[in-house]
Design a protein around this motif. Structure first.
Motif, PDB file in Angstrom:
ATOM      1  N   ALA A 205       0.816  -1.211   0.000  1.00  0.00           N
ATOM      2  CA  ALA A 205       0.000   0.000   0.000  1.00  0.00           C
ATOM      3  C   ALA A 205       0.851   1.263   0.000  1.00  0.00           C
ATOM      4  O   ALA A 205       0.469   2.286  -0.585  1.00  0.00           O
ATOM      5  N   ALA A 206       2.012   1.186   0.642  1.00  0.00           N
ATOM      6  CA  ALA A 206       2.872   2.370   0.757  1.00  0.00           C
ATOM      7  C   ALA A 206       3.843   2.520  -0.399  1.00  0.00           C
ATOM      8  O   ALA A 206       4.513   3.560  -0.521  1.00  0.00           O
ATOM      9  N   ALA A 207       3.937   1.515  -1.266  1.00  0.00           N
ATOM     10  CA  ALA A 207       4.928   1.551  -2.346  1.00  0.00           C
ATOM     11  C   ALA A 207       4.572   2.622  -3.380  1.00  0.00           C
ATOM     12  O   ALA A 207       3.402   2.879  -3.666  1.00  0.00           O
ATOM     13  N   ARG A 208       5.605   3.230  -3.935  1.00  0.00           N
ATOM     14  CA  ARG A 208       5.415   4.248  -4.972  1.00  0.00           C
ATOM     15  C   ARG A 208       5.075   3.600  -6.307  1.00  0.00           C
ATOM     16  O   ARG A 208       4.201   4.080  -7.032  1.00  0.00           O
ATOM     17  N   ALA A 209       5.772   2.500  -6.635  1.00  0.00           N
ATOM     18  CA  ALA A 209       5.582   1.870  -7.950  1.00  0.00           C
ATOM     19  C   ALA A 209       5.719   0.356  -7.822  1.00  0.00           C
ATOM     20  O   ALA A 209       6.700  -0.235  -8.283  1.00  0.00           O
ATOM     21  N   PRO A 210       4.740  -0.305  -7.209  1.00  0.00           N
ATOM     22  CA  PRO A 210       4.821  -1.763  -7.062  1.00  0.00           C
ATOM     23  C   PRO A 210       4.404  -2.486  -8.339  1.00  0.00           C
ATOM     24  O   PRO A 210       3.633  -1.965  -9.154  1.00  0.00           O
ATOM     25  N   VAL A 211       4.925  -3.701  -8.534  1.00  0.00           N
ATOM     26  CA  VAL A 211       4.497  -4.579  -9.620  1.00  0.00           C
ATOM     27  C   VAL A 211       4.330  -5.985  -9.067  1.00  0.00           C
ATOM     28  O   VAL A 211       4.905  -6.333  -8.031  1.00  0.00           O
ATOM     29  N   VAL A 212       3.555  -6.788  -9.767  1.00  0.00           N
ATOM     30  CA  VAL A 212       3.371  -8.195  -9.416  1.00  0.00           C
ATOM     31  C   VAL A 212       3.940  -9.045 -10.547  1.00  0.00           C
ATOM     32  O   VAL A 212       3.692  -8.773 -11.725  1.00  0.00           O
ATOM     33  N   ILE A 213       4.711 -10.079 -10.183  1.00  0.00           N
ATOM     34  CA  ILE A 213       5.208 -11.064 -11.144  1.00  0.00           C
ATOM     35  C   ILE A 213       4.578 -12.404 -10.777  1.00  0.00           C
ATOM     36  O   ILE A 213       4.852 -12.957  -9.708  1.00  0.00           O
ATOM     37  N   ALA A 214       3.713 -12.924 -11.652  1.00  0.00           N
ATOM     38  CA  ALA A 214       2.982 -14.156 -11.363  1.00  0.00           C
ATOM     39  C   ALA A 214       3.597 -15.327 -12.113  1.00  0.00           C
ATOM     40  O   ALA A 214       3.771 -15.264 -13.333  1.00  0.00           O
ATOM     41  N   GLY A 215       3.896 -16.392 -11.399  1.00  0.00           N
ATOM     42  CA  GLY A 215       4.511 -17.569 -11.999  1.00  0.00           C
ATOM     43  C   GLY A 215       3.550 -18.735 -12.124  1.00  0.00           C
ATOM     44  O   GLY A 215       2.346 -18.623 -11.869  1.00  0.00           O
ATOM     45  N   GLY A 216       4.083 -19.880 -12.480  1.00  0.00           N
ATOM     46  CA  GLY A 216       3.271 -21.075 -12.689  1.00  0.00           C
ATOM     47  C   GLY A 216       2.563 -21.556 -11.447  1.00  0.00           C
ATOM     48  O   GLY A 216       1.574 -22.284 -11.547  1.00  0.00           O
ATOM     49  N   GLY A 217       3.040 -21.159 -10.265  1.00  0.00           N
ATOM     50  CA  GLY A 217       2.377 -21.542  -9.035  1.00  0.00           C
ATOM     51  C   GLY A 217       0.960 -21.015  -8.925  1.00  0.00           C
ATOM     52  O   GLY A 217       0.138 -21.569  -8.188  1.00  0.00           O
ATOM     53  N   VAL A 218       0.654 -19.941  -9.650  1.00  0.00           N
ATOM     54  CA  VAL A 218      -0.719 -19.415  -9.657  1.00  0.00           C
ATOM     55  C   VAL A 218      -1.651 -20.434 -10.305  1.00  0.00           C
ATOM     56  O   VAL A 218      -2.741 -20.711  -9.793  1.00  0.00           O
ATOM     57  N   HIS A 219      -1.238 -21.024 -11.426  1.00  0.00           N
ATOM     58  CA  HIS A 219      -2.059 -22.049 -12.075  1.00  0.00           C
ATOM     59  C   HIS A 219      -2.120 -23.308 -11.213  1.00  0.00           C
ATOM     60  O   HIS A 219      -3.189 -23.902 -11.061  1.00  0.00           O
ATOM     61  N   ALA A 220      -0.994 -23.715 -10.658  1.00  0.00           N
ATOM     62  CA  ALA A 220      -0.950 -24.940  -9.862  1.00  0.00           C
ATOM     63  C   ALA A 220      -1.894 -24.858  -8.667  1.00  0.00           C
ATOM     64  O   ALA A 220      -2.532 -25.845  -8.296  1.00  0.00           O
ATOM     65  N   SER A 221      -2.000 -23.673  -8.084  1.00  0.00           N
ATOM     66  CA  SER A 221      -2.818 -23.487  -6.898  1.00  0.00           C
ATOM     67  C   SER A 221      -4.266 -23.144  -7.220  1.00  0.00           C
ATOM     68  O   SER A 221      -5.112 -23.119  -6.327  1.00  0.00           O
ATOM     69  N   GLY A 222      -4.566 -22.868  -8.487  1.00  0.00           N
ATOM     70  CA  GLY A 222      -5.902 -22.390  -8.823  1.00  0.00           C
ATOM     71  C   GLY A 222      -6.152 -21.010  -8.259  1.00  0.00           C
ATOM     72  O   GLY A 222      -7.265 -20.669  -7.836  1.00  0.00           O
TER      73      GLY A 222
END
Length: 571
Positions: A205-222
């Motif tokens: 919430a406090a970050a100026r410029a955050p990003v998310v990097i999503a890997g294969g674990g997102v698919h594996a976990s549903g």
């Protein structure tokens, strides 16, 4: 009559244990025969491969597409040794596969019996767990242990060795029957402590410029739905790794597509990579932070705060010191969303419009850059043009499987996916060449109503020609698109960049893949012009027989990966 009184042999007990874990398919070639016969007798189907290496990859593709454990079976000795490569892929890619491997009879061990081998040593480097079943009373204990190893924590392969004489032995029921189904993954869904989630939420919430990097674990976990909600609620730009592709809607205003090493000229990453380099906070979800996924670990600012979500505690912080969120991706993202909603999100909301505009411009510039190839009618065809036609027919009912090397890069870098139901499967664990077709076979068996397309190069396809017969015999209606450029493209281009020349192995003799397919009874066609390509691609949807489309492609074409950036910029 219960299972204890119905069985007479250990093999039958194993088959019933597999049935209890929801196993419907074994990728095998008859052996261990006692187990396969017992399994078929209770309705478990055998999909019989032509070569064990391919069978292991089929089980892998089945697991990725089904959410269940893939089962592969093989004989001892050379057949077992051929499972090492696909099991190693499953280990690196976090895919649950259980290998049932016949072993020599118990009294023949270490006597130079036919095809005797130290299978435990063989599999220790490429599985999470390997054991030999030695006594009749422990059948269900060991089968359950194999499934637990494969599906718990960071998923991966397990190998169970089955001595041939033991399989014929009389069944001895254990004193307490096991009844749980352990054949789904992830088996457990742990989540970090609320205090750790609070720390991460406040940092985001406090970050100026955050990003998310999503890997294969997102698919594996549903976890795709949780990630998509976090993206919207936190106004967070989301990138994916190669294996994470499709984790978010790539048409969403805050979705910046695949990054990884695809940052050369005419790539999307060329325009988006600065967003990651400028980020003061990076949220990693289900990614190993491997070399290809980070372009050799040089995309994140050294002062950026890292928040790392992963089921494997050893992966969290492996390459980047991080705020540790060890847990299942779906449950952890759900918990993170709960805590973020308690934070002041004005900074995030205030940046949303500018972020959306920046990402929109990146996609627009990318489309302008690639149009010279994406819309080209030149012959031989550009792979980008093939991807443009594939883009027109993919939907929620489509599974696109790519072979390793350039095939993966064309799919990951050129297709744009709207739904996590459109599955993109690539062998990025070890990235072994030749696994595109068997992965697609496994995916189709797992999801028979999905339109499955395998994109392979002529180099990779040579590893799996024999499985065309499998497709025809087993009536598995996938579409194979062979990009035939007559060369080992990556090898030639990488050697040229590094050494200024390439070895004699890079060029092939001319091969007629259509004739190979037709010899196996598979429908096949050769395409060399865009009008032919358009017509053939329309046949992909709703197929009930396999199809091979051989596309004659430009041997000078290569994906826009960083290795070739300097060469391409100078062109």
């Amino acid at each position: 009559m219960d299972s204890e009184t119905r069985t007479t042999t250990v093999a039958e007990r194993i088959a019933l244990a597999l049935k209890r874990h929801g196993v419907e398919v074994i990728f095998g070639q008859s052996l261990p025969s006692a187990v396969i016969l017992a399994a078929e007798n209770i309705g478990i189907r055998q999909v019989s491969y032509r070569q064990e290496n391919m069978g292991g990859a089929m089980a892998d593709g089945y697991a990725r597409r089904s959410g269940k454990v893939g089962i592969v079976a093989a004989q001892n000795g050379p057949a077992a040794a051929l499972l090492v490569a696909p099991l190693a892929e499953a280990l690196k890619a976090s895919v649950p596969v259980v290998a049932l491997v016949q072993d020599v009879e118990r009294d023949q061990t270490d006597r130079n019996a036919f095809q005797d081998l130290d299978h435990i040593s063989l599999f220790q480097s490429c599985t999470k767990w390997v054991r030999r079943l030695s006594v009749e009373e422990r059948v269900e204990d060991y089968v359950d242990a194999a499934f637990t190893a494969a599906t718990s924590g960071r998923a991966g392969p397990a190998a169970l060795l089955l001595p041939a004489d033991l399989l014929r032995s009389a069944d001895v029921a254990s004193s307490k029957a096991r009844r749980k189904n352990l054949g789904h993954w992830p088996l457990d869904r742990p989540r970090p402590a609320d205090n750790d989630l609070d720390i991460a939420a406040q940092a985001i919430a406090a970050a100026r410029a955050p990003v998310v990097i999503a890997g294969g674990g997102v698919h594996a976990s549903g976890a795709a739905s949780q990630l998509r909600m976090l993206q919207d609620e936190g106004s967070l730009p989301v990138f994916t790794t190669n294996m994470g592709k499709g984790a978010v809607d790539e048409w969403h205003p805050l979705s910046a597509g695949v990054l990884a090493s695809l940052v050369g000229p005419k790539s999307l990453g060329r325009h988006t990579v600065d967003m990651v380099r400028e980020a003061d906070l990076v949220v990693l979800v289900g990614t190993r932070t491997n070399q290809n996924g980070t372009d050799s670990w040089r995309q994140y600012h050294p002062d950026a705060v890292i928040v790392h979500i992963d089921a494997d505690p050893q992966e969290v912080g492996r390459n980047y010191e991080a705020i540790r969120l060890v847990g299942d991706a779906r449950e952890t993202l759900a918990g993170l969303r709960e805590r973020i909603q308690l934070c002041d999100l004005h900074l995030r909301a205030g940046s949303r419009e500018a972020l959306s505009e920046r990402i929109r411009a990146c996609w627009e510039n990318f489309n302008t850059d690639r149009q010279v190839f994406y819309g080209s009618d030149a012959s031989p065809l550009r792979p980008e043009r093939v991807m443009a036609e594939l883009q027109n027919i993919i939907g929620e009912n489509t599974t696109v499987v790519a072979d390793a090397s350039y095939s993966s890069m064309w799919v990951l870098g050129q297709l744009r996916v709207a739904s996590e139901k459109t599955r993109i499967i690539t062998p990025r664990g070890l990235a072994g060449l030749g696994w595109g077709v068997p992965l697609a076979i496994g995916a189709k068996v797992a999801a028979p109503h999905s339109d499955v397309v395998a994109l392979v190069g002529d180099g990779g396809f040579a590893h799996s020609w024999a499985e065309l017969e499998t497709l025809v015999r087993m009536q598995i209606p996938i579409t194979i698109i062979v990009l035939n450029n007559g060369i080992l493209g990556f090898q030639r281009d990488a050697e040229t960049v590094k050494f200024g020349k390439y070895t004699t192995a890079c060029h092939f003799a001319e091969v007629d893949h259509v004739k190979i397919a037709q010899a196996c009874g598979c429908e096949a066609v050769r395409v060399s012009h865009t009008r032919e390509l358009e017509a053939q691609m329309k046949k992909v949807r709703g197929r009930n027989v396999p199809l091979l489309i051989e596309v004659v492609t430009d041997p000078e074409a290569h994906p826009a990966i960083s290795l070739f950036a300097q060469m391409d910029s100078a062109a």
